[in-house]
Design an enzyme around this catalytic site. Structure first.
Site, mmCIF file in Angstrom:
data_model
loop_
_atom_site.group_PDB
_atom_site.id
_atom_site.type_symbol
_atom_site.label_atom_id
_atom_site.label_comp_id
_atom_site.label_asym_id
_atom_site.label_seq_id
_atom_site.Cartn_x
_atom_site.Cartn_y
_atom_site.Cartn_z
ATOM 1 C CG HIS A 21 -7.354 71.192 35.990
ATOM 2 N ND1 HIS A 21 -7.750 70.337 36.989
ATOM 3 C CD2 HIS A 21 -8.343 72.137 35.904
ATOM 4 C CE1 HIS A 21 -8.920 70.734 37.488
ATOM 5 N NE2 HIS A 21 -9.295 71.821 36.845
ATOM 6 C CE LYS A 45 -16.034 75.186 45.576
ATOM 7 N NZ LYS A 45 -15.542 74.706 44.297
ATOM 8 N NE ARG A 94 -15.648 71.268 32.246
ATOM 9 C CZ ARG A 94 -15.845 71.089 33.548
ATOM 10 N NH1 ARG A 94 -15.369 70.015 34.145
ATOM 11 N NH2 ARG A 94 -16.530 71.970 34.248
ATOM 12 C CB SER A 132 -11.888 68.454 40.367
ATOM 13 O OG SER A 132 -10.854 69.050 39.647
HETATM 14 O O1 PNS Z 1 -11.736 75.637 39.563
HETATM 15 P P1 PNS Z 1 -12.888 76.554 39.792
HETATM 16 O O2 PNS Z 1 -13.546 76.238 41.110
HETATM 17 O O3 PNS Z 1 -13.840 76.550 38.636
HETATM 18 O O4 PNS Z 1 -12.292 78.066 39.891
HETATM 19 C C1 PNS Z 1 -13.117 79.172 40.178
HETATM 20 C C2 PNS Z 1 -12.272 80.452 40.384
HETATM 21 C C3 PNS Z 1 -11.168 80.216 41.382
HETATM 22 C C4 PNS Z 1 -11.673 80.865 39.064
HETATM 23 C C5 PNS Z 1 -13.234 81.586 40.860
HETATM 24 O O5 PNS Z 1 -14.032 81.099 41.913
HETATM 25 C C6 PNS Z 1 -12.501 82.839 41.327
HETATM 26 O O6 PNS Z 1 -11.920 83.550 40.551
HETATM 27 N N1 PNS Z 1 -12.520 83.078 42.653
HETATM 28 C C7 PNS Z 1 -11.847 84.204 43.278
HETATM 29 C C8 PNS Z 1 -12.826 85.221 43.845
HETATM 30 C C9 PNS Z 1 -13.256 86.187 42.767
HETATM 31 O O7 PNS Z 1 -12.484 86.902 42.181
HETATM 32 N N2 PNS Z 1 -14.576 86.180 42.504
HETATM 33 C C10 PNS Z 1 -15.182 86.999 41.487
HETATM 34 C C11 PNS Z 1 -15.106 86.313 40.139
HETATM 35 S S1 PNS Z 1 -16.202 87.087 39.068
#
Ligand code: PNS
Length: 165
Positions: A21, A45, A94, A132
């Site tokens: 990150h 979560k 990745r 993570s």
């Molecule tokens: O670190 P992560 O868990 O891979 O991050 C995922 C994240 C936060 C980028 C994604 O879950 C997100 O954007 N969540 C917000 C809700 C949202 O907008 N959902 C629609 C995305 S298409």
């Protein structure tokens, strides 16, 4: 050519933030004018670290970068991006599995808010196996996470595991 300032949101769970990150933040911060690291307040979560701890860890690790801000959000990412006047969403990939997830999110986000462009950076080779989730598994099983996370994160992880056992 008219100059347009680039404001990027780098969203994620960051539970905990890893060197992968941090590398993305360093590289992203060189490409845009302002980079907002936006931590998702995920109500589904159960995170290992509370939101305020994740904010603190990323603030500590990003203090050398003057154009990086740390914030949190809930709800739709595109709505947060709109509220912050951000025109870029920054994400890292990745491998092919990440590509599929990120392409789906980018397409959905673009359909919901075409003004926001997703910028995807390829993770550096040395971080391409890092996550993570794996960091949490290693520390829980007694392994050393120092090579994978910033020093302050490693200390917090060790402390968390020692007080939980
Ligand atoms: O670190 P992560 O868990 O891979 O991050 C995922 C994240 C936060 C980028 C994604 O879950 C997100 O954007 N969540 C917000 C809700 C949202 O907008 N959902 C629609 C995305 S298409």
């Amino acid at each position: 050519m008219p100059q347009r300032s680039l404001v990027a949101v780098y969203p994620g769970s960051f539970d905990p933030p890893t060197n992968g990150h941090l590398d993305l933040i360093a590289r992203g911060s060189r490409l845009v004018d302002h980079l907002i690291v936006a931590i998702l307040q995920n109500t589904h979560k159960q995170p290992l670290f509370a939101l305020n701890e994740r904010i603190e860890m990323i603030r500590e690790a990003t203090s050398p970068f003057p154009n990086v801000e740390v914030d949190s959000f809930q709800g739709l990412l595109v709505e947060y991006a709109a509220a912050r006047d951000a025109n870029v969403v920054l994400r890292g990939i990745r491998n092919m599995a990440d590509y599929e997830t990120e392409a789906q999110m980018a397409l959905l986000n673009r359909r919901m808010r075409p003004e926001t462009e997703t910028l995807v950076l390829i993770a550096r080779e040395e971080y391409s196996f890092l996550s993570s989730r794996m960091v949490k598994e290693i520390i829980t099983l007694g392994g050393d996470v120092a090579p994978f996370v910033p020093a302050s994160v490693s200390k917090r992880l060790e402390h968390r595991v020692s007080t939980e056992q």
